[in-house]
Scaffold this motif. Structure first.
Motif, PDB file in Angstrom:
ATOM      1  N   UNK A   1       0.784  -1.201  -0.054  1.00  0.00           N
ATOM      2  CA  UNK A   1      -0.148  -0.021   0.023  1.00  0.00           C
ATOM      3  C   UNK A   1       0.585   1.220  -0.135  1.00  0.00           C
ATOM      4  N   UNK A   2       0.476   2.192  -1.003  1.00  0.00           N
ATOM      5  CA  UNK A   2       1.168   3.290  -1.096  1.00  0.00           C
ATOM      6  C   UNK A   2       0.423   4.593  -1.621  1.00  0.00           C
ATOM      7  N   UNK A   3       0.374   5.702  -1.197  1.00  0.00           N
ATOM      8  CA  UNK A   3      -0.320   6.830  -1.379  1.00  0.00           C
ATOM      9  C   UNK A   3       0.596   7.359  -2.672  1.00  0.00           C
ATOM     10  N   UNK A   4       0.216   6.929  -3.956  1.00  0.00           N
ATOM     11  CA  UNK A   4       1.193   7.371  -5.071  1.00  0.00           C
ATOM     12  C   UNK A   4       0.997   8.983  -5.583  1.00  0.00           C
ATOM     13  N   UNK A   5      -0.062   9.194  -5.136  1.00  0.00           N
ATOM     14  CA  UNK A   5      -0.292  10.870  -5.349  1.00  0.00           C
ATOM     15  C   UNK A   5       0.648  11.735  -4.336  1.00  0.00           C
ATOM     16  N   UNK A   6       0.629  11.231  -3.251  1.00  0.00           N
ATOM     17  CA  UNK A   6       1.293  12.154  -2.398  1.00  0.00           C
ATOM     18  C   UNK A   6       2.674  11.745  -1.953  1.00  0.00           C
ATOM     19  N   UNK A   7       3.068  10.562  -2.422  1.00  0.00           N
ATOM     20  CA  UNK A   7       4.386   9.981  -2.047  1.00  0.00           C
ATOM     21  C   UNK A   7       4.563   9.459  -0.692  1.00  0.00           C
ATOM     22  N   UNK A   8       3.413   8.827  -0.097  1.00  0.00           N
ATOM     23  CA  UNK A   8       3.649   8.389   1.110  1.00  0.00           C
ATOM     24  C   UNK A   8       3.349   6.895   1.166  1.00  0.00           C
ATOM     25  N   UNK A   9       4.294   6.064   1.889  1.00  0.00           N
ATOM     26  CA  UNK A   9       4.202   4.709   2.062  1.00  0.00           C
ATOM     27  C   UNK A   9       3.478   4.296   3.156  1.00  0.00           C
ATOM     28  N   UNK A  10       2.315   3.167   3.217  1.00  0.00           N
ATOM     29  CA  UNK A  10       1.676   2.445   4.020  1.00  0.00           C
ATOM     30  C   UNK A  10       2.210   1.220   4.092  1.00  0.00           C
ATOM     31  N   UNK A  11       3.395   0.889   3.847  1.00  0.00           N
ATOM     32  CA  UNK A  11       3.890  -0.609   3.877  1.00  0.00           C
ATOM     33  C   UNK A  11       4.467  -0.756   5.431  1.00  0.00           C
ATOM     34  N   UNK A  12       4.417  -2.196   5.638  1.00  0.00           N
ATOM     35  CA  UNK A  12       4.932  -2.577   6.941  1.00  0.00           C
ATOM     36  C   UNK A  12       5.587  -3.694   6.670  1.00  0.00           C
ATOM     37  N   UNK A  13       5.280  -4.245   5.721  1.00  0.00           N
ATOM     38  CA  UNK A  13       5.776  -5.688   5.221  1.00  0.00           C
ATOM     39  C   UNK A  13       7.344  -5.531   4.702  1.00  0.00           C
ATOM     40  N   UNK A  14       7.711  -4.348   3.960  1.00  0.00           N
ATOM     41  CA  UNK A  14       8.986  -4.336   3.726  1.00  0.00           C
ATOM     42  C   UNK A  14       9.235  -2.409   3.785  1.00  0.00           C
TER      43      UNK A  14
END
Length: 341
Positions: free
Chosen positions: A84-97
């Protein structure tokens, strides 16, 4: 340089394809030429946020020097990264990597480090776009599948990302499609190959690459593990992509190195399940995702501060490498206002 390329010089994108195992980097021109080859760097997976961002910025600086030496002008940065990643804002929501980056802004630091606008897109969706552009430019309806630790996907119609109005699954995702007693990624992934091999051989868990080598030397359990992968890919994709009716399927990711061990079987099973023959093949070159990322940047405007309204987006969902916890929704769901894509 953030504006137009100088007279007589080609415009280029500094491209990073970020994964948990490695980061691939290249300078890619507007017409899809990879300048100076592909650079592969170990992923800064287990480092703190400052180290990860600093490493990515340093890689981009190295690519920019390479562009200068090659006589091309870098006008933008493109980053392909799993969700999961907010591609518009450039913010990662990953916790697996790259867990240290969760909730942090990547766009700002990379823009400040390079002085260039930065675009983000999903890596599997970018792979599919690159596969259309460089491998199957006449395919009316192309599905791209990336198989690594996990499962990623992308859908392209006539050279542009397809939406659900064109029959693609919502978000371009097939990893979480219901399949047998679980989801498709449970059966189509490097993890699945390792699990099946261990069950059949009674041995210790080893990676899909090592299992492929054993299969080519006649190991019965290894052959069976890849046969099961082919069965699951063909059956599961036929159901997940039924509304899209692909005319071609191309497979990438690390497990695609063993395409000969499962691809023909997947094509046969897909044809039986879908009622129509659709050709399957493996990625013909290693730079398809990098080219697709550059294509995405070009579509949204080289050097533009922001992409124009209505420009095609690459937002397909989580891709190869997403963990079981992430896939089940236990750990990678963004807070309210974020995007799980």
């Amino acid at each position: 340089m953030t504006g137009s390329a100088a007279v007589g010089r080609d415009a280029a994108v500094l491209v990073l394809d970020v994964g948990g195992t490695s980061v691939d980097g290249a300078v890619v021109t507007a017409d899809g030429r990879v300048v100076g080859g592909i650079r592969r760097f170990p992923s800064p997976e287990d480092n703190d946020a400052a180290t990860v961002i600093g490493r990515l910025a340093a890689l981009l600086s190295e690519l920019r020097r390479s562009a200068g030496h090659a006589g091309v002008d870098a006008t933008a940065v493109g980053v392909g990264i799993p969700g999961p990643f907010d591609y518009e804002r450039g913010v990662s929501w990953m916790s697996h990597k790259l867990a240290a980056l969760r909730g942090l802004d990547l766009e700002g630091p990379l823009r400040r480090a390079t002085g260039l606008p930065v675009r983000f897109c999903n890596d599997a969706a970018a792979f599919t776009l690159g596969a259309w552009w460089r491998q199957h430019p006449t395919a009316p309806r192309l599905v791209g599948i990336t198989i690594g630790t996990g499962l990623g996907s992308g859908f392209v119609v006539g050279g542009r990302p397809a939406g659900d109005q064109e029959g693609a699954p919502v978000g371009g995702e097939v990893w979480n499609a219901p399949f047998r007693d679980g989801i498709l990624e449970d059966a189509v992934s490097g993890r699945a190959v390792s699990r099946v091999y261990r069950q059949r051989s009674g041995g210790r868990r080893i990676g899909a690459g090592a299992i492929a080598e054993r299969a080519r030397h006649g190991d019965v359990a290894a052959v069976a593990a890849f046969s099961e992968l082919g069965d699951a890919l063909g059956e599961g994709l036929a159901a997940a992509a039924a509304g899209f009716s692909p005319t071609r399927v191309v497979v990438g990711g690390r497990v695609a190195d063993a395409f000969d061990l499962f691809g023909p079987r997947a094509e046969t099973v897909f044809a039986r399940a879908a009622g129509t023959r659709t050709p399957f093949d493996a990625a013909a070159r290693p730079d398809l995702a990098l080219i697709g990322i550059a294509r995405h940047v070009a579509a949204t405007g080289f050097g533009a501060a922001r992409s124009a309204p209505g420009s095609p987006r690459l937002r397909s969902g989580p891709t190869a490498g997403t963990s079981d916890a992430a896939r089940s929704g236990h750990g990678d769901t963004p807070p309210k206002g974020g995007k799980r894509t």
